[in-house]
Design a protein around this motif. Structure first.
Motif, mmCIF file in Angstrom:
data_model
loop_
_atom_site.group_PDB
_atom_site.id
_atom_site.type_symbol
_atom_site.label_atom_id
_atom_site.label_comp_id
_atom_site.label_asym_id
_atom_site.label_seq_id
_atom_site.Cartn_x
_atom_site.Cartn_y
_atom_site.Cartn_z
ATOM 1 N N SER B 113 69.763 59.328 3.604
ATOM 2 C CA SER B 113 69.176 60.190 2.587
ATOM 3 C C SER B 113 67.651 60.121 2.616
ATOM 4 O O SER B 113 66.974 60.853 1.916
ATOM 5 C CB SER B 113 69.690 59.812 1.194
ATOM 6 N N ASN B 114 67.124 59.252 3.445
ATOM 7 C CA ASN B 114 65.666 59.118 3.499
ATOM 8 C C ASN B 114 65.248 58.682 4.893
ATOM 9 O O ASN B 114 65.816 57.749 5.453
ATOM 10 C CB ASN B 114 65.237 58.073 2.460
ATOM 11 N N ILE B 115 64.268 59.372 5.470
ATOM 12 C CA ILE B 115 63.740 58.956 6.776
ATOM 13 C C ILE B 115 62.242 58.690 6.634
ATOM 14 O O ILE B 115 61.465 59.625 6.380
ATOM 15 C CB ILE B 115 63.946 60.040 7.857
ATOM 16 N N PRO B 116 61.818 57.437 6.766
ATOM 17 C CA PRO B 116 60.386 57.150 6.713
ATOM 18 C C PRO B 116 59.748 57.360 8.089
ATOM 19 O O PRO B 116 60.381 57.091 9.123
ATOM 20 C CB PRO B 116 60.332 55.675 6.318
ATOM 21 N N LEU B 117 58.537 57.882 8.094
ATOM 22 C CA LEU B 117 57.823 58.059 9.363
ATOM 23 C C LEU B 117 56.925 56.856 9.679
ATOM 24 O O LEU B 117 56.388 56.745 10.782
ATOM 25 C CB LEU B 117 56.973 59.335 9.326
ATOM 26 N N LEU B 118 56.731 55.994 8.659
ATOM 27 C CA LEU B 118 55.965 54.755 8.832
ATOM 28 C C LEU B 118 54.655 54.980 9.564
ATOM 29 O O LEU B 118 53.811 55.735 9.140
ATOM 30 C CB LEU B 118 56.837 53.710 9.548
ATOM 31 N N LYS B 119 54.512 54.332 10.717
ATOM 32 C CA LYS B 119 53.211 54.371 11.401
ATOM 33 C C LYS B 119 53.096 55.528 12.397
ATOM 34 O O LYS B 119 52.121 55.642 13.117
ATOM 35 C CB LYS B 119 52.984 53.044 12.165
ATOM 36 N N LEU B 120 54.117 56.375 12.449
ATOM 37 C CA LEU B 120 54.070 57.447 13.447
ATOM 38 C C LEU B 120 52.962 58.445 13.136
ATOM 39 O O LEU B 120 52.615 58.690 11.982
ATOM 40 C CB LEU B 120 55.417 58.171 13.483
ATOM 41 N N GLN B 121 52.419 59.009 14.219
ATOM 42 C CA GLN B 121 51.331 59.970 14.057
ATOM 43 C C GLN B 121 51.885 61.304 13.530
ATOM 44 O O GLN B 121 52.898 61.801 14.010
ATOM 45 C CB GLN B 121 50.687 60.177 15.436
ATOM 46 N N THR B 122 51.220 61.882 12.531
ATOM 47 C CA THR B 122 51.547 63.237 12.091
ATOM 48 C C THR B 122 50.302 64.100 12.268
ATOM 49 O O THR B 122 49.230 63.593 12.579
ATOM 50 C CB THR B 122 51.967 63.273 10.608
ATOM 51 N N LEU B 123 50.480 65.388 12.051
ATOM 52 C CA LEU B 123 49.331 66.298 12.155
ATOM 53 C C LEU B 123 48.230 65.854 11.196
ATOM 54 O O LEU B 123 47.044 65.845 11.521
ATOM 55 C CB LEU B 123 49.793 67.719 11.816
ATOM 56 N N ILE B 124 48.653 65.452 10.003
ATOM 57 C CA ILE B 124 47.684 65.089 8.963
ATOM 58 C C ILE B 124 46.989 63.768 9.290
ATOM 59 O O ILE B 124 45.751 63.667 9.223
ATOM 60 C CB ILE B 124 48.383 65.047 7.594
ATOM 61 N N SER B 125 47.760 62.758 9.702
ATOM 62 C CA SER B 125 47.100 61.486 10.038
ATOM 63 C C SER B 125 46.230 61.658 11.282
ATOM 64 O O SER B 125 45.185 61.023 11.421
ATOM 65 C CB SER B 125 48.139 60.377 10.243
ATOM 66 N N GLY B 126 46.658 62.556 12.181
ATOM 67 C CA GLY B 126 45.856 62.851 13.369
ATOM 68 C C GLY B 126 44.496 63.415 12.992
ATOM 69 O O GLY B 126 43.455 62.953 13.467
ATOM 70 N N VAL B 127 44.509 64.410 12.117
ATOM 71 C CA VAL B 127 43.242 64.997 11.657
ATOM 72 C C VAL B 127 42.408 63.946 10.936
ATOM 73 O O VAL B 127 41.192 63.861 11.105
ATOM 74 C CB VAL B 127 43.521 66.213 10.738
ATOM 75 N N GLY B 128 43.064 63.108 10.129
ATOM 76 C CA GLY B 128 42.361 62.049 9.401
ATOM 77 C C GLY B 128 41.670 61.088 10.349
ATOM 78 O O GLY B 128 40.492 60.758 10.176
#
Lengths: 265, 316
Positions: B113-128
């Motif tokens: 019911s829940n999937i954490p992305l933890l330390k994985l890179q996302t578009l938003i963290s990439g831009v950050g």
């Protein structure tokens, strides 16, 4: 032009509310015919127009326009042949859209619509010209919302929209009945003008017998789902309202005074 | 003090990302005149698809957004099919899709019911990382860019022949059918576009908060309505203050995105004032009910005030 062969329609078949709306209608219109349709409430006038336009499916029979059988085509496909004006002025236009947007939608009646711009700059002159011919001053208000117009103006605009791209058949369903007498007269004059000028084949339902006699080259009277009287040419021109009343009594075998048809003299 | 500032910044970020969803709700609710309840399900769908693609397939987060949007489009098509072909009332069709999406979303997340992305890179963290911004600041930038892009696309699309026909379908079905348009198809298109935006928003929120949750779309439709109401009030106020009526379609779209940001700001402030997170749904529902009823009640009140038994003398 339009050929209707033995068209039948019964609403709520097999229930206590069963209503035979059309009982074998046969009608042939020649190109350029302007036919007025009269008859009492429930005679089947509007039903006949709705069947031609494809609002409901017919039970049996055949409807053809220029030899093309459209009996089983959906309403939106028949629109490529047919221009329509409804009784309710609110039904024929989109209130929240501009006058020119409404016209642009109407210009594309029956054509496939793609991803090119919905209203092209070079169309606007044509719209302005067409609106000017209505004589209501709408050409100066092309970017006004249609919701700001009066019922009569909206009905005149609907009439223009129905004929902007020449239809093979124009259906007018008591399109002046919801207007005040003066406005109704103006819209009728416009109708006559446009139909004559563009040589449109037209079916016009009306409750007003005088209008039915004055306008058009042919008149049909309906009663209980049948066409009971069909008159054209010189004979029609010389008709009087009293003749129609007498005809109605003869053909229907009913006392007119008892009927609720209320044909306005 | 800076804690509050950071909280408000986070609220604006969330509001703008959710604003993409509000664009979708605007299309169905305002243009097509349909209250589409698919939204709660398709928002979560976007988040679930996005998280699963990033975690299981190591997919590029930007591409995951696109695929999430396509998944939403499919969900909209299901509602559209139920409504236009099978003629199920729009609200019920939306509920059916929404409820079925709950199962579908769990399937997508392999039963979790829940999937954490933890330390994985996302578009938003990439831009950050690229510009050395906080996660909230990066979200605001990404959100604004995508929202503006979507507004531009929608502005173009609803100006085209098909787009005009969709708008006309919302205003007057009888009329546009008489002009040769298949109104069922137009509603289907509208629902597909709307739900693709909703799913895109769900995917963006997932990348912002770094997890997807089966319940993340709960109440989304109500938030959407609240944001639309706020946005329209803002537009009216801005219009009367500065430039006259802001009728332009692009302004109206931008206003509802702004409305979403304001909604989340109000929410953050109310939470700072001590309201519990659990009470937020009640708060939002009351807010929307009030916003929708105030025009009705004032009109009734005015009519009552205006009534007089004798009537006024004509001045002329």
């Amino acid at each position: 032009m339009l050929t209707i062969t033995n068209v039948r329609k019964t609403f709520n078949k097999g229930t206590v509310n069963e209503k035979k709306a059309l009982c074998g209608i046969n009608l042939h219109l020649n190109p350029g015919d302007f036919v007025t349709v009269i008859g009492g409430n429930g005679a089947g006038k509007s039903t006949m127009l709705n069947m031609i336009a494809g609002v409901y499916p017919i039970d049996s029979g055949k409807i053809e326009i220029d030899g093309v059988n459209i009996s089983r085509e959906p309403e939106y496909k028949r629109a490529q042949y047919i221009g329509r004006v409804f009784q309710d002025p609110m039904r024929g236009t989109a209130a929240g859209m501009e006058i020119q947007e409404n016209l642009a939608l109407a210009l594309r009646r029956g054509q496939s619509r793609g991803l090119s711009w919905g209203i092209k700059a070079n169309e606007k002159d044509f719209y302005r010209e067409s609106l000017t011919r209505l004589g209501l001053g709408l050409q100066t208000r092309m970017s006004s919302k249609v919701g700001l117009l009066s019922g009569g103006q909206r009905q005149a605009l609907t009439l223009l929209m129905a004929t902007l791209e020449k239809p093979k058949l124009l259906l007018l369903d008591e399109h002046t009945a919801a207007l005040d007498p003066k406005t109704a007269k103006k819209v009728l004059e416009l109708t006559d003008e446009i139909v004559k000028e563009r040589e449109l084949t037209t079916l016009m339902v009306t409750h007003n017998m005088k209008d039915a006699i004055q306008l058009g080259n042919r008149l049909i009277m309906m009663h209980e789902g049948r066409i009971i009287y069909d008159v054209a040419g010189e004979e029609k021109k010389s008709l009087h309202v009293d003749d129609l009343l007498k005809k109605f009594e003869e053909a229907s075998g009913e006392e007119f005074a008892n009927d609720r048809m209320m044909l306005a003299k | 003090m800076s804690g509050i500032f950071i909280a408000l910044q986070g609220a604006v970020a969330q509001g703008i990302l959710w604003g993409v969803m509000v664009l979708g709700v605007y299309i169905t609710y305002r243009l097509l005149n349909i209250a589409d309840l698919t939204v709660d399900g398709s928002f979560a769908l976007g988040g679930c698809v996005c998280a699963t693609l990033i975690i299981n397939f190591n997919m590029n987060p930007a591409l995951a957004l696109v695929i999430a949007a396509l998944a939403g489009m499919l969900a909209g098509a299901v509602t559209g099919f139920l409504h236009t072909v099978l003629e199920i009332p729009a609200i019920l069709a939306g509920i059916l899709t929404q409820i079925s999406l709950w199962s579908v979303n769990l399937r997508i997340m392999s039963g979790k019911s829940n999937i954490p992305l933890l330390k994985l890179q996302t578009l938003i963290s990439g831009v950050g990382d690229l510009f050395g911004l906080s996660q909230a600041q990066a979200s605001i930038i990404v959100g604004v860019l995508i929202a503006v892009l979507m507004v531009m696309v929608l502005y173009w699309f609803f100006g085209t022949e098909i787009g005009s026909a969709i708008r006309a379908t919302g205003y007057n079905e009888d009329m546009i059918r008489a002009l040769g348009v298949n109104t069922g198809k137009m509603k289907l298109f509208g629902l597909m576009i709307s739900n693709s935006l909703v799913s895109l928003s769900g995917a963006l929120v997932c990348q912002h908060q770094k997890y997807a949750d089966i319940n993340m779309g709960r109440g989304a439709i109500v938030i959407g309505l609240a944001a639309i109401v706020i946005g329209e009030v803002l537009l009216g106020v801005a219009g009367s203050l500065f430039v006259g009526k802001l009728e332009n379609f692009a302004f109206r779209l931008l206003a509802v995105v702004l409305g979403s940001a304001v909604y989340f700001l109000i929410r953050a402030i109310v939470l700072q004032l001590g309201l519990k997170t659990n009470d937020m749904n009640l708060f939002t529902a009351v807010f929307v009910a009030l916003a929708l009823s105030i025009p009705v009640l004032t009109a009734k009140w005015r009519a009552k005030q205006a009534y007089s038994e004798t009537g006024e003398e004509d001045d002329t």
